[in-house]
Design a protein around this motif. Structure first.
Motif, PDB file in Angstrom:
ATOM      1  N   LEU A  10       0.805  -1.219   0.000  1.00  0.00           N
ATOM      2  CA  LEU A  10       0.000   0.000   0.000  1.00  0.00           C
ATOM      3  C   LEU A  10       0.844   1.277   0.000  1.00  0.00           C
ATOM      4  O   LEU A  10       0.470   2.270  -0.616  1.00  0.00           O
ATOM      5  CB  LEU A  10      -0.950  -0.019   1.198  1.00  0.00           C
ATOM      6  CG  LEU A  10      -2.090   0.964   1.222  1.00  0.00           C
ATOM      7  CD1 LEU A  10      -2.955   0.844  -0.022  1.00  0.00           C
ATOM      8  CD2 LEU A  10      -2.939   0.754   2.459  1.00  0.00           C
ATOM      9  N   ASP A  11       1.998   1.250   0.668  1.00  0.00           N
ATOM     10  CA  ASP A  11       2.835   2.446   0.772  1.00  0.00           C
ATOM     11  C   ASP A  11       3.857   2.562  -0.342  1.00  0.00           C
ATOM     12  O   ASP A  11       4.601   3.533  -0.395  1.00  0.00           O
ATOM     13  CB  ASP A  11       3.541   2.465   2.122  1.00  0.00           C
ATOM     14  CG  ASP A  11       2.543   2.575   3.265  1.00  0.00           C
ATOM     15  OD1 ASP A  11       1.568   3.337   3.126  1.00  0.00           O
ATOM     16  OD2 ASP A  11       2.733   1.892   4.289  1.00  0.00           O
ATOM     17  N   ILE A  16       7.983  -0.431  -7.955  1.00  0.00           N
ATOM     18  CA  ILE A  16       7.022  -0.710  -9.027  1.00  0.00           C
ATOM     19  C   ILE A  16       7.260  -2.099  -9.606  1.00  0.00           C
ATOM     20  O   ILE A  16       8.401  -2.500  -9.823  1.00  0.00           O
ATOM     21  CB  ILE A  16       7.145   0.350 -10.136  1.00  0.00           C
ATOM     22  CG1 ILE A  16       6.720   1.716  -9.605  1.00  0.00           C
ATOM     23  CG2 ILE A  16       6.309  -0.032 -11.352  1.00  0.00           C
ATOM     24  CD1 ILE A  16       6.956   2.857 -10.572  1.00  0.00           C
ATOM     25  N   VAL A  17       6.171  -2.820  -9.821  1.00  0.00           N
ATOM     26  CA  VAL A  17       6.210  -4.109 -10.510  1.00  0.00           C
ATOM     27  C   VAL A  17       5.196  -4.060 -11.650  1.00  0.00           C
ATOM     28  O   VAL A  17       4.295  -3.220 -11.659  1.00  0.00           O
ATOM     29  CB  VAL A  17       5.894  -5.295  -9.562  1.00  0.00           C
ATOM     30  CG1 VAL A  17       6.940  -5.407  -8.470  1.00  0.00           C
ATOM     31  CG2 VAL A  17       4.506  -5.156  -8.957  1.00  0.00           C
ATOM     32  N   LYS A  35      -6.736   4.779  -2.538  1.00  0.00           N
ATOM     33  CA  LYS A  35      -6.025   4.038  -3.579  1.00  0.00           C
ATOM     34  C   LYS A  35      -6.923   2.963  -4.190  1.00  0.00           C
ATOM     35  O   LYS A  35      -7.949   2.583  -3.636  1.00  0.00           O
ATOM     36  CB  LYS A  35      -4.774   3.398  -2.996  1.00  0.00           C
ATOM     37  CG  LYS A  35      -3.793   4.457  -2.502  1.00  0.00           C
ATOM     38  CD  LYS A  35      -2.406   3.951  -2.419  1.00  0.00           C
ATOM     39  CE  LYS A  35      -1.468   5.093  -2.143  1.00  0.00           C
ATOM     40  NZ  LYS A  35      -1.116   5.261  -0.781  1.00  0.00           N
ATOM     41  N   ILE A  36      -6.493   2.487  -5.347  1.00  0.00           N
ATOM     42  CA  ILE A  36      -7.164   1.385  -6.023  1.00  0.00           C
ATOM     43  C   ILE A  36      -6.472   0.090  -5.634  1.00  0.00           C
ATOM     44  O   ILE A  36      -5.246  -0.025  -5.776  1.00  0.00           O
ATOM     45  CB  ILE A  36      -7.117   1.563  -7.566  1.00  0.00           C
ATOM     46  CG1 ILE A  36      -7.815   2.852  -7.995  1.00  0.00           C
ATOM     47  CG2 ILE A  36      -7.701   0.347  -8.270  1.00  0.00           C
ATOM     48  CD1 ILE A  36      -9.312   2.848  -7.860  1.00  0.00           C
ATOM     49  N   THR A  48      -2.541   0.861  -6.820  1.00  0.00           N
ATOM     50  CA  THR A  48      -2.217   1.990  -7.690  1.00  0.00           C
ATOM     51  C   THR A  48      -3.035   3.187  -7.234  1.00  0.00           C
ATOM     52  O   THR A  48      -3.875   3.077  -6.343  1.00  0.00           O
ATOM     53  CB  THR A  48      -2.472   1.657  -9.188  1.00  0.00           C
ATOM     54  OG1 THR A  48      -1.884   2.673  -9.988  1.00  0.00           O
ATOM     55  CG2 THR A  48      -3.948   1.536  -9.501  1.00  0.00           C
ATOM     56  N   VAL A  49      -2.783   4.327  -7.836  1.00  0.00           N
ATOM     57  CA  VAL A  49      -3.518   5.552  -7.509  1.00  0.00           C
ATOM     58  C   VAL A  49      -4.450   5.894  -8.657  1.00  0.00           C
ATOM     59  O   VAL A  49      -4.311   5.386  -9.761  1.00  0.00           O
ATOM     60  CB  VAL A  49      -2.559   6.728  -7.211  1.00  0.00           C
ATOM     61  CG1 VAL A  49      -1.734   6.452  -5.980  1.00  0.00           C
ATOM     62  CG2 VAL A  49      -1.656   6.995  -8.404  1.00  0.00           C
ATOM     63  N   GLY A  50      -5.388   6.783  -8.394  1.00  0.00           N
ATOM     64  CA  GLY A  50      -6.340   7.214  -9.408  1.00  0.00           C
ATOM     65  C   GLY A  50      -7.760   6.886  -8.979  1.00  0.00           C
ATOM     66  O   GLY A  50      -7.998   6.429  -7.875  1.00  0.00           O
ATOM     67  N   SER A  51      -8.668   7.122  -9.875  1.00  0.00           N
ATOM     68  CA  SER A  51     -10.071   6.848  -9.568  1.00  0.00           C
ATOM     69  C   SER A  51     -10.529   5.571 -10.275  1.00  0.00           C
ATOM     70  O   SER A  51      -9.939   5.162 -11.280  1.00  0.00           O
ATOM     71  CB  SER A  51     -10.958   8.027  -9.995  1.00  0.00           C
ATOM     72  OG  SER A  51     -11.039   8.091 -11.406  1.00  0.00           O
ATOM     73  N   LEU A  52     -11.575   4.990  -9.761  1.00  0.00           N
ATOM     74  CA  LEU A  52     -12.154   3.787 -10.361  1.00  0.00           C
ATOM     75  C   LEU A  52     -12.672   4.087 -11.760  1.00  0.00           C
ATOM     76  O   LEU A  52     -12.462   3.309 -12.699  1.00  0.00           O
ATOM     77  CB  LEU A  52     -13.292   3.283  -9.465  1.00  0.00           C
ATOM     78  CG  LEU A  52     -13.784   1.882  -9.688  1.00  0.00           C
ATOM     79  CD1 LEU A  52     -12.681   0.867  -9.478  1.00  0.00           C
ATOM     80  CD2 LEU A  52     -14.938   1.603  -8.752  1.00  0.00           C
TER      81      LEU A  52
END
Length: 108
Positions: A10-11, A16-17, A35-36, A48-52
């Motif tokens: 989460l952190d 990155i993978v 987070k997603i 990951t970050v961003g919106s659904l």
């Protein structure tokens, strides 16, 4: 093989993978972390970050079929193997157990 850049924790401490998009069962927005959470068929979770809404649009425009199932989940339609219309749940494994990966939906 198309992939997403994600983290294993989460952190982001793991760095990155790359995650194969074909392995994704569903996306879940976690309001506490913002987070997603990306759930895979193999019962792993990536982040990951961003919106659904954003990720659903991006994945659909890349040739995949994702559907916003409720305000917190977007399901990879081609990975659903069974749906329970009464409970409004999508399942991703044929031999289900109590611990099987599943996704809730707002409509049957």
């Amino acid at each position: 093989m198309k992939s997403l850049s994600v983290t294993k924790d989460l952190d982001g401490l793991s760095g990155i993978v790359q995650l194969n998009i074909d392995d994704i069962a569903f996306l879940e927005f976690d309001s506490r972390s913002g987070k997603i959470f990306i759930h895979t068929i193999e019962d792993r979770i990536f982040y990951t970050v961003g919106s659904l809404k954003y990720w659903t649009m991006v994945l659909n425009n890349t040739g995949y079929r994702f559907f916003v199932a409720d305000r917190n989940n977007a399901v990879h339609i081609d990975k659903i193997v069974e749906m329970n219309g009464l409970l409004k749940v999508a399942y991703f494994q044929t031999n289900r157990t109590n611990a099987s990966k599943h996704c809730t939906m707002s409509k049957s």
